[in-house]
Write a protein that holds these residues in place. Sequence first.
Motif, PDB file in Angstrom:
ATOM      1  N   ASN A   9     -52.145  30.901 -11.732  1.00 49.83           N
ATOM      2  CA  ASN A   9     -52.253  32.353 -11.561  1.00 49.83           C
ATOM      3  C   ASN A   9     -52.959  32.978 -12.762  1.00 49.83           C
ATOM      4  OD1 ASN A   9     -50.878  31.907  -9.244  1.00 49.83           O
ATOM      5  ND2 ASN A   9     -49.207  33.341  -9.632  1.00 49.83           N
ATOM      6  N   THR A  72     -60.537  43.205 -12.927  1.00 42.77           N
ATOM      7  CA  THR A  72     -60.216  44.437 -13.663  1.00 42.77           C
ATOM      8  C   THR A  72     -61.267  45.515 -13.384  1.00 42.77           C
ATOM      9  OG1 THR A  72     -59.185  43.100 -15.391  1.00 42.77           O
ATOM     10  CG2 THR A  72     -59.772  45.361 -15.982  1.00 42.77           C
ATOM     11  N   ASP A  75     -60.682  46.934  -9.960  1.00 48.53           N
ATOM     12  CA  ASP A  75     -59.539  47.866  -9.956  1.00 48.53           C
ATOM     13  C   ASP A  75     -59.934  49.226 -10.531  1.00 48.53           C
ATOM     14  OD1 ASP A  75     -57.732  46.075  -8.811  1.00 48.53           O
ATOM     15  OD2 ASP A  75     -57.008  45.329 -10.738  1.00 48.53           O
ATOM     16  N   ALA A 101     -54.179  45.489 -15.276  1.00 44.35           N
ATOM     17  CA  ALA A 101     -55.474  46.032 -14.828  1.00 44.35           C
ATOM     18  C   ALA A 101     -55.283  47.342 -14.077  1.00 44.35           C
ATOM     19  CB  ALA A 101     -56.198  45.018 -13.944  1.00 44.35           C
ATOM     20  N   MET A 146     -50.327  46.412  -5.347  1.00 43.65           N
ATOM     21  CA  MET A 146     -50.842  45.040  -5.341  1.00 43.65           C
ATOM     22  C   MET A 146     -50.390  44.294  -4.085  1.00 43.65           C
ATOM     23  SD  MET A 146     -48.338  43.600  -8.368  1.00 43.65           S
ATOM     24  CE  MET A 146     -49.630  42.641  -9.110  1.00 43.65           C
ATOM     25  N   ASN A 150     -48.483  38.784  -9.652  1.00 43.15           N
ATOM     26  CA  ASN A 150     -48.982  37.634 -10.406  1.00 43.15           C
ATOM     27  C   ASN A 150     -47.880  36.851 -11.104  1.00 43.15           C
ATOM     28  OD1 ASN A 150     -49.415  40.379 -11.630  1.00 43.15           O
ATOM     29  ND2 ASN A 150     -49.450  39.160 -13.502  1.00 43.15           N
ATOM     30  N   ASP A 175     -54.731  45.638  -5.121  1.00 44.67           N
ATOM     31  CA  ASP A 175     -55.168  44.590  -6.031  1.00 44.67           C
ATOM     32  C   ASP A 175     -54.712  43.276  -5.396  1.00 44.67           C
ATOM     33  OD1 ASP A 175     -55.218  42.609  -7.939  1.00 44.67           O
ATOM     34  OD2 ASP A 175     -54.660  43.927  -9.593  1.00 44.67           O
ATOM     35  N   VAL A 177     -55.924  40.298  -6.149  1.00 39.68           N
ATOM     36  CA  VAL A 177     -56.443  39.214  -6.996  1.00 39.68           C
ATOM     37  C   VAL A 177     -55.637  37.925  -6.810  1.00 39.68           C
ATOM     38  CG1 VAL A 177     -56.627  38.494  -9.423  1.00 39.68           C
ATOM     39  CG2 VAL A 177     -57.570  40.693  -8.698  1.00 39.68           C
ATOM     40  N   SER A 198     -60.730  38.464  -7.599  1.00 35.83           N
ATOM     41  CA  SER A 198     -61.344  37.886  -8.795  1.00 35.83           C
ATOM     42  C   SER A 198     -61.689  36.423  -8.558  1.00 35.83           C
ATOM     43  CB  SER A 198     -60.360  38.012  -9.958  1.00 35.83           C
ATOM     44  OG  SER A 198     -60.869  37.369 -11.089  1.00 35.83           O
ATOM     45  N   HIS A 200     -62.145  33.831 -10.586  1.00 37.77           N
ATOM     46  CA  HIS A 200     -61.539  32.715 -11.318  1.00 37.77           C
ATOM     47  C   HIS A 200     -60.113  32.390 -10.866  1.00 37.77           C
ATOM     48  CE1 HIS A 200     -59.020  34.791 -14.553  1.00 37.77           C
ATOM     49  NE2 HIS A 200     -59.719  35.816 -14.111  1.00 37.77           N
TER      50      HIS A 200
END
Length: 392
Positions: A9, A72, A75, A101, A146, A150, A175, A177, A198, A200
């Motif tokens: 994560n 980020t 967002d 973020a 979100m 995370n 979000d 992510v 995101s 990555h």
Amino acid sequence: MRVVYLDNNATTRVAPEVVEAMTPYFGERYGNPSSMHSFGGQVGKVIEEARARMADLIGADPGEIIFTSCGTEADSTALYAALGTHPDRSHVVTTRVEHPAVFGLAQHLEKEGYAVTFLPVDRQGRLDLDQAAEAITDQTAIVSVMWANNETGVIFDVEQIARMAKAKGAVFHTDAVQAVGKIPINLRDSAIDMLSLSGHKLHAPKGVGVLYVRKGTKFTPFLRGGHQERGRRAGTENVASIIGLGVASRLAAERLGEENARVAALRDRLEKGLIERIPAAYVNGDPENRLPNTTSISFEFVEGEAILLFLNETGICASSGSACTSGSLEPSHVLRAMGVPFTCAHGSIRLSLSVYNTDRDVDTVLEVMPDVIARLRAMSPFWAERSEGRSG
Ligand code: PLP
């Protein structure tokens, strides 16, 4: 030493297929996609293919995908776009458990004079939908919640909250992510206006993200200048990373079924094994609505950071639920918002898996962790007190 990577994560390994697809764009295919010549123009075409693959993964149209530099940035763009296009509204609704973020930005907006409601969560990290409905008013410009947390992996019912926002004329942003690539997402018949992700976190490289903006949503750019991304995000594209994200999106779509079920089974065996082997260990977060790859576990009367250091010595990479703030060890804002007791919040670690983890990784952690916790507890006067209390 063999590395057992359980911090997915935080970031993920770039898939070998992604590296292979990116490599030519650092070499012979270095053209600028905005150039008039075909050497650059060809690169532009490959970017459009990546955009289509990205859109497929989340059930969007390619025209709704804006490439950014990271989650980020996506967002920040979302929140500022909603505020910029609704100048008559000065209220923001978000949650107490957002990633910095969004959380940090919301705190900043509060200082700038916006009214911000931070929705609370219960002991299992769940939102109360009635409270969310009450918080959203006709003064609310944006609701940002979100999709998945995370730290705990807890999943929120963003679709329902999006409908509440819509009913009050507010923009809804999520979000996502941590959610994209781990659970199915289809924005086609959704009330969600904007979504961040995101690269990555889904086996693409760092430094590339996406903001999805539903067709028809009022928008104003965060970065102004050139005409890239149809004027919605200026700046020469991070070509290789965008192409990598396209491939990662295809891989993620292929892996959503069987592969993610395998990851969930590994996570479950890991979690169950730890709880069975170690006394006073508790899982944080709603066990019903959770990402398939994440577990947050509290070990009472030990320091999360100390666990991580001991694990590090054996090649195991994990992350703690707490962040060091100016020398004092503050438990994470997420666990605090959930009301996790101090003695547990301090000893929390997050283990997050990916498709690259194996049974052998789980076996290693199950072998190492009981000894790590026992050694740390042997040094803890509080643990000794607790044990005496139990026996006495
Ligand atoms: N949002 C969530 C939920 C995250 O977990 C992260 C990264 O950890 C981010 C946003 C930030 O993404 P990026 O590192 O691409 O800026």
